[in-house]
Design a protein around this motif. Structure first.
Motif, PDB file in Angstrom:
ATOM      1  N   GLU A  75      47.845  49.092  47.020  1.00  0.00           N
ATOM      2  CA  GLU A  75      49.032  48.581  47.877  1.00  0.00           C
ATOM      3  C   GLU A  75      48.829  48.027  49.058  1.00  0.00           C
ATOM      4  OE1 GLU A  75      52.753  50.816  47.338  1.00  0.00           O
ATOM      5  OE2 GLU A  75      51.619  52.654  46.368  1.00  0.00           O
ATOM      6  N   THR A  76      47.579  47.432  49.407  1.00  0.00           N
ATOM      7  CA  THR A  76      47.135  46.554  50.212  1.00  0.00           C
ATOM      8  C   THR A  76      48.134  45.371  50.498  1.00  0.00           C
ATOM      9  OG1 THR A  76      44.848  47.157  50.482  1.00  0.00           O
ATOM     10  CG2 THR A  76      45.403  45.309  51.600  1.00  0.00           C
ATOM     11  N   TRP A  77      48.498  44.734  49.372  1.00  0.00           N
ATOM     12  CA  TRP A  77      49.349  43.498  49.352  1.00  0.00           C
ATOM     13  C   TRP A  77      50.754  43.945  49.114  1.00  0.00           C
ATOM     14  CZ3 TRP A  77      49.075  38.809  51.284  1.00  0.00           C
ATOM     15  CH2 TRP A  77      50.256  38.108  51.071  1.00  0.00           C
ATOM     16  N   PRO A  78      51.222  44.368  48.186  1.00  0.00           N
ATOM     17  CA  PRO A  78      50.432  45.283  46.977  1.00  0.00           C
ATOM     18  C   PRO A  78      50.207  44.643  45.818  1.00  0.00           C
ATOM     19  CG  PRO A  78      52.826  45.632  46.911  1.00  0.00           C
ATOM     20  CD  PRO A  78      52.631  44.692  48.198  1.00  0.00           C
ATOM     21  N   ALA A  79      49.311  45.034  45.213  1.00  0.00           N
ATOM     22  CA  ALA A  79      48.940  44.089  44.006  1.00  0.00           C
ATOM     23  C   ALA A  79      48.081  45.301  42.824  1.00  0.00           C
ATOM     24  CB  ALA A  79      48.086  43.382  44.214  1.00  0.00           C
ATOM     25  N   LYS A  80      48.525  45.356  41.781  1.00  0.00           N
ATOM     26  CA  LYS A  80      47.780  46.367  40.587  1.00  0.00           C
ATOM     27  C   LYS A  80      48.198  45.321  39.487  1.00  0.00           C
ATOM     28  CE  LYS A  80      47.097  50.693  38.452  1.00  0.00           C
ATOM     29  NZ  LYS A  80      47.614  52.090  38.589  1.00  0.00           N
ATOM     30  N   ILE A  81      46.779  44.634  38.900  1.00  0.00           N
ATOM     31  CA  ILE A  81      47.254  43.730  37.828  1.00  0.00           C
ATOM     32  C   ILE A  81      45.948  44.120  36.617  1.00  0.00           C
ATOM     33  CG2 ILE A  81      47.997  41.873  39.268  1.00  0.00           C
ATOM     34  CD1 ILE A  81      44.998  40.848  39.324  1.00  0.00           C
ATOM     35  N   VAL A  82      46.235  43.569  35.496  1.00  0.00           N
ATOM     36  CA  VAL A  82      45.212  43.575  34.618  1.00  0.00           C
ATOM     37  C   VAL A  82      44.799  42.121  34.332  1.00  0.00           C
ATOM     38  CG1 VAL A  82      44.868  44.096  32.024  1.00  0.00           C
ATOM     39  CG2 VAL A  82      46.447  45.593  33.342  1.00  0.00           C
ATOM     40  N   THR A  83      43.681  41.769  34.567  1.00  0.00           N
ATOM     41  CA  THR A  83      43.118  40.533  34.467  1.00  0.00           C
ATOM     42  C   THR A  83      42.073  40.546  33.563  1.00  0.00           C
ATOM     43  OG1 THR A  83      42.524  38.418  35.707  1.00  0.00           O
ATOM     44  CG2 THR A  83      41.627  40.784  36.529  1.00  0.00           C
ATOM     45  N   LYS A  84      41.754  39.218  33.119  1.00  0.00           N
ATOM     46  CA  LYS A  84      40.780  39.019  31.894  1.00  0.00           C
ATOM     47  C   LYS A  84      39.404  38.716  32.881  1.00  0.00           C
ATOM     48  CE  LYS A  84      43.270  38.887  28.388  1.00  0.00           C
ATOM     49  NZ  LYS A  84      43.139  39.913  27.524  1.00  0.00           N
ATOM     50  N   VAL A  85      38.319  39.166  32.249  1.00  0.00           N
ATOM     51  CA  VAL A  85      36.942  39.034  32.740  1.00  0.00           C
ATOM     52  C   VAL A  85      35.934  38.547  31.775  1.00  0.00           C
ATOM     53  CG1 VAL A  85      37.360  40.753  34.722  1.00  0.00           C
ATOM     54  CG2 VAL A  85      36.468  41.307  32.663  1.00  0.00           C
ATOM     55  N   ASN A  86      34.943  37.969  32.097  1.00  0.00           N
ATOM     56  CA  ASN A  86      33.805  37.597  31.260  1.00  0.00           C
ATOM     57  C   ASN A  86      32.858  38.638  31.692  1.00  0.00           C
ATOM     58  OD1 ASN A  86      31.330  36.391  30.426  1.00  0.00           O
ATOM     59  ND2 ASN A  86      32.206  34.534  30.229  1.00  0.00           N
ATOM     60  N   LEU A  87      32.427  39.537  30.834  1.00  0.00           N
ATOM     61  CA  LEU A  87      31.504  40.634  31.129  1.00  0.00           C
ATOM     62  C   LEU A  87      30.189  40.038  31.290  1.00  0.00           C
ATOM     63  CD1 LEU A  87      30.907  43.420  31.826  1.00  0.00           C
ATOM     64  CD2 LEU A  87      30.847  43.959  29.480  1.00  0.00           C
ATOM     65  N   PRO A  88      29.538  39.238  30.357  1.00  0.00           N
ATOM     66  CA  PRO A  88      28.215  38.760  30.677  1.00  0.00           C
ATOM     67  C   PRO A  88      27.870  38.126  31.697  1.00  0.00           C
ATOM     68  CG  PRO A  88      28.831  38.528  28.271  1.00  0.00           C
ATOM     69  CD  PRO A  88      30.122  38.807  29.184  1.00  0.00           C
ATOM     70  N   ALA A  89      29.100  37.173  32.261  1.00  0.00           N
ATOM     71  CA  ALA A  89      28.744  36.263  33.621  1.00  0.00           C
ATOM     72  C   ALA A  89      29.289  37.328  34.578  1.00  0.00           C
ATOM     73  CB  ALA A  89      29.518  35.135  33.249  1.00  0.00           C
ATOM     74  N   MET A  90      29.853  38.564  34.538  1.00  0.00           N
ATOM     75  CA  MET A  90      30.501  38.997  35.549  1.00  0.00           C
ATOM     76  C   MET A  90      31.552  38.224  36.422  1.00  0.00           C
ATOM     77  SD  MET A  90      28.973  42.179  35.349  1.00  0.00           S
ATOM     78  CE  MET A  90      28.647  42.832  36.990  1.00  0.00           C
ATOM     79  N   THR A  91      32.367  37.487  35.847  1.00  0.00           N
ATOM     80  CA  THR A  91      33.341  36.790  36.529  1.00  0.00           C
ATOM     81  C   THR A  91      34.753  37.030  35.903  1.00  0.00           C
ATOM     82  OG1 THR A  91      33.212  34.956  34.832  1.00  0.00           O
ATOM     83  CG2 THR A  91      31.927  34.763  36.714  1.00  0.00           C
ATOM     84  N   PHE A  92      35.628  36.948  36.914  1.00  0.00           N
ATOM     85  CA  PHE A  92      37.368  37.060  36.555  1.00  0.00           C
ATOM     86  C   PHE A  92      37.719  35.451  35.934  1.00  0.00           C
ATOM     87  CE2 PHE A  92      35.905  40.145  39.467  1.00  0.00           C
ATOM     88  CZ  PHE A  92      36.977  41.182  39.509  1.00  0.00           C
ATOM     89  N   ASP A  93      38.563  35.642  35.075  1.00  0.00           N
ATOM     90  CA  ASP A  93      39.054  34.286  34.412  1.00  0.00           C
ATOM     91  C   ASP A  93      40.207  34.015  35.295  1.00  0.00           C
ATOM     92  OD1 ASP A  93      37.220  34.648  32.367  1.00  0.00           O
ATOM     93  OD2 ASP A  93      38.514  35.362  30.983  1.00  0.00           O
ATOM     94  N   ALA A  94      40.456  32.650  35.374  1.00  0.00           N
ATOM     95  CA  ALA A  94      41.695  32.193  36.251  1.00  0.00           C
ATOM     96  C   ALA A  94      42.608  32.612  35.196  1.00  0.00           C
ATOM     97  CB  ALA A  94      41.529  30.669  36.185  1.00  0.00           C
ATOM     98  N   ALA A  95      43.826  33.112  36.120  1.00  0.00           N
ATOM     99  CA  ALA A  95      45.167  33.429  35.150  1.00  0.00           C
ATOM    100  C   ALA A  95      46.384  33.432  36.192  1.00  0.00           C
ATOM    101  CB  ALA A  95      45.024  35.212  34.653  1.00  0.00           C
ATOM    102  N   PRO A  96      47.522  32.682  35.583  1.00  0.00           N
ATOM    103  CA  PRO A  96      48.393  32.535  36.386  1.00  0.00           C
ATOM    104  C   PRO A  96      49.661  33.509  36.365  1.00  0.00           C
ATOM    105  CG  PRO A  96      48.662  31.101  34.626  1.00  0.00           C
ATOM    106  CD  PRO A  96      47.291  31.814  34.577  1.00  0.00           C
ATOM    107  N   ASN A  97      50.188  33.941  37.313  1.00  0.00           N
ATOM    108  CA  ASN A  97      51.528  34.946  37.294  1.00  0.00           C
ATOM    109  C   ASN A  97      51.287  36.078  36.477  1.00  0.00           C
ATOM    110  OD1 ASN A  97      53.144  33.057  38.825  1.00  0.00           O
ATOM    111  ND2 ASN A  97      53.272  31.771  36.894  1.00  0.00           N
ATOM    112  N   LEU A  98      50.280  36.913  36.787  1.00  0.00           N
ATOM    113  CA  LEU A  98      50.066  38.191  36.317  1.00  0.00           C
ATOM    114  C   LEU A  98      51.247  39.259  36.643  1.00  0.00           C
ATOM    115  CD1 LEU A  98      46.175  38.276  36.580  1.00  0.00           C
ATOM    116  CD2 LEU A  98      47.544  37.954  34.509  1.00  0.00           C
TER     117      LEU A  98
END
Length: 160
Positions: A75-98
């Motif tokens: 609740e810093t912003w607050p934000a609690k989301i489920v987002t897509k990631v690429n595990l081998p690259a250790m990156t977060f996928d771009a995703a609008p309006n989660l």
């Protein structure tokens, strides 16, 4: 005689209740390399907004797959989301309006993000992983916020 009878009954129940099966295989979560607690600062255009350190948590979902990661800013912003990631690259996928579990009126767009293994040095001089995620929140369109910080080490000198 009464004590012998009860002793035999307890012995029979004790023997019948033993599990003679093998031990189960205990596995970790599939996203364990990206899961943890992180001390982050909030940046806008690369500049710290002066809000100090905040605790953020990343964890797997109940599906325990290699693509869905929960990011919770407590609740810093607050934000609690489920987002897509690429595990081998250790990156977060771009995703609008989660969807945001803390406030369904505030949507969260992930622009980019990554975790770098061993790339951060903590205030106590310890090496740990680095986290960087850039967001835009629907209640402040046009402003891109960055959560940048390091994996919580548990050492007192690294706590905030």
């Amino acid at each position: 005689m009464k004590y012998i009878k009860y002793s035999l009954i307890l012995l029979v129940f004790g023997l019948l209740s033993c599990d003679l099966g093998s031990e189960p295989t205990i596995e970790g979560t599939k996203l364990k390399a990206m899961c943890g607690e992180w001390w982050i600062n909030i940046l806008v255009d690369g500049e710290d907004i002066g809000a100090g350190f905040h605790l953020v948590t990343t964890s797997n979902t109940a599906a325990n797959n290699e693509t869905d990661l929960i990011l919770d800013d407590h609740e810093t912003w607050p934000a609690k989301i489920v987002t897509k990631v690429n595990l081998p690259a250790m990156t977060f996928d771009a995703a609008p309006n989660l969807a945001n579990a803390y406030d369904d009126k505030i949507k969260v767009s992930v622009i980019e993000g990554k975790i770098l293994k061993g790339a951060a040095t903590t205030p106590g001089g310890n090496k740990t992983d680095s986290l960087y995620v850039k967001f835009e929140f629907s209640d402040d369109p046009g402003t891109q916020y960055e959560y940048a910080g390091y994996r919580r080490t548990g050492f007192l000198e690294d706590e905030h």
